[in-house]
Motif scaffolding. Sequence first.
Motif, PDB file in Angstrom:
ATOM      1  N   ARG A   1       0.771  -0.718  -0.286  1.00 54.50           N
ATOM      2  CA  ARG A   1       0.243  -0.062  -0.143  1.00 54.50           C
ATOM      3  C   ARG A   1       0.659   0.917  -0.137  1.00 54.50           C
ATOM      4  O   ARG A   1       0.511   2.019  -0.109  1.00 54.50           O
ATOM      5  N   ALA A   2       2.215   1.173   0.074  1.00 54.49           N
ATOM      6  CA  ALA A   2       3.244   2.115   0.125  1.00 54.49           C
ATOM      7  C   ALA A   2       2.713   3.555  -0.858  1.00 54.49           C
ATOM      8  O   ALA A   2       3.054   4.431  -0.434  1.00 54.49           O
ATOM      9  N   GLN A   3       2.114   2.869  -2.116  1.00 56.34           N
ATOM     10  CA  GLN A   3       2.615   4.332  -2.964  1.00 56.34           C
ATOM     11  C   GLN A   3       1.021   4.669  -3.099  1.00 56.34           C
ATOM     12  O   GLN A   3       0.684   5.347  -4.267  1.00 56.34           O
ATOM     13  N   LEU A   4      -0.169   3.939  -2.663  1.00 61.62           N
ATOM     14  CA  LEU A   4      -1.681   4.018  -2.661  1.00 61.62           C
ATOM     15  C   LEU A   4      -2.057   5.480  -1.888  1.00 61.62           C
ATOM     16  O   LEU A   4      -1.726   5.643  -0.890  1.00 61.62           O
ATOM     17  N   LYS A   5      -2.876   6.124  -2.413  1.00 60.72           N
ATOM     18  CA  LYS A   5      -3.247   7.353  -2.022  1.00 60.72           C
ATOM     19  C   LYS A   5      -4.946   7.016  -1.710  1.00 60.72           C
ATOM     20  O   LYS A   5      -5.845   6.377  -2.390  1.00 60.72           O
ATOM     21  N   PRO A   6      -5.539   8.175  -1.355  1.00 58.28           N
ATOM     22  CA  PRO A   6      -6.810   8.124  -0.646  1.00 58.28           C
ATOM     23  C   PRO A   6      -7.372   8.433  -1.775  1.00 58.28           C
ATOM     24  O   PRO A   6      -7.628   9.304  -2.370  1.00 58.28           O
ATOM     25  N   LEU A   7      -8.920   7.237  -1.799  1.00 56.49           N
ATOM     26  CA  LEU A   7     -10.413   7.842  -2.768  1.00 56.49           C
ATOM     27  C   LEU A   7     -11.019   8.951  -1.805  1.00 56.49           C
ATOM     28  O   LEU A   7     -11.406   9.864  -2.884  1.00 56.49           O
ATOM     29  N   ILE A   8     -11.083   8.506  -0.852  1.00 57.47           N
ATOM     30  CA  ILE A   8     -12.394   9.036  -0.505  1.00 57.47           C
ATOM     31  C   ILE A   8     -11.294  10.489   0.755  1.00 57.47           C
ATOM     32  O   ILE A   8     -10.775   9.771   1.554  1.00 57.47           O
ATOM     33  N   HIS A   9     -11.189  11.516   1.051  1.00 60.32           N
ATOM     34  CA  HIS A   9     -10.700  12.211   1.534  1.00 60.32           C
ATOM     35  C   HIS A   9     -11.103  13.268   2.713  1.00 60.32           C
ATOM     36  O   HIS A   9     -12.119  13.234   2.555  1.00 60.32           O
TER      37      HIS A   9
END
Length: 386
Positions: A219-227
């Motif tokens: 998950r290191a490269q992932l960013k949230p879809l729900i902010h």
Amino acid sequence: MDTVYLDNAATTQLDIEVISAMHESMQTNFGNPSSTHAFGRKAKAALENARKSISALLHVPSSSIVFTSGGTEADNTAINCAVRDLGVTRIISSKIEHHAVLNCVEFLDLENRIKLDFVNLDEHGSVDLSHLETLLKSDTDSKTLVSLMHINNEIGNILDLKAVGELCHTYAAYFHSDTVQSVGHYEMNLSQLPVDFIAVSAHKFHGPKGAGFMYVRNRAQLKPLIHGGSQERELRAGTESIHNIVGLQKAMELAYANLEKEATYIKSLKSYFISSLKEAISGIRFNGHSGDLDKSTYTLVNVSIPLSQAESDMMLFQLDLKGIACSKGSACQSGAQLGSFVLNEVYGKNLDYPGLRFSFSKYTTKEELDYVVSTLKSLSTSKASG
């Protein structure tokens, strides 16, 4: 017999122990898990205990579990994050995926954010692995995500996750699988499976609706879809629903503690149902591999009875009047009163008769199946004679 519930692929009855765990959690863990006071810390401890329990059952680090509202959110998050954050420009999927995947990848294709390829299916609706390899070989320059469900929710066909994952690994592709119909029903050692993302929903194995999770290998490269806030280690904002997550945890613990016993019981019911239907109704067809105990999940069968579309629709209505709950396919499509898109895709012009899906659980009984078979026989005989 007043009612018979055979639509467990759509949702399952809450286990009484799950209800008890959720009730206790609602009474004692009402604090916000992001608060730093004692009430918040207690809720946070329950949250992380659930994450550790679930990750242990799947043999993965607890940091790889991201709680969501269910399978649809988990599928959408995995696919969209793969495109946005991992640089995926091509997706390979199938035309009989759950709409949580199918509608998502088709939308991305429509917006020209990815190139979408569909893998071929054989005459029973199973993925053609040789064609999948051909597709993977055809464009090794593009970053590719393969998204294929483990168990089809309508016809029950089982995908070989290991074989597909190894193909993806060979050609440097990511692999996402909707495992909504399999987690809680099959052992899943993700440390030994080359899968990058999976989606899980609690209400498919006697847990609550509105609770699920996404497994992410890295998950290191992932960013949230729900902010919003920093919940779920900044990957999914929003205050966690602790009582639902506790319910998910309890349902999963129960499912795996009793897996062998319950699977053996449900398999025996499916085998009995298949043989009873064959004996009772001439010309009945089992769709996909659902009539094969080795090639399909033990939790459902999908059958076509020699009736017209109109007669089949009336059959579903008449079964409901007699207290029998089943479906024509995915619950997500039932309100549209359409035939199964899965069966239409698999059989095309050879789809002579619409399908009915019957799905079982640990609460299903042999006596209930006898009632369903006798009712089906009576209704189909009266239709044929009429």
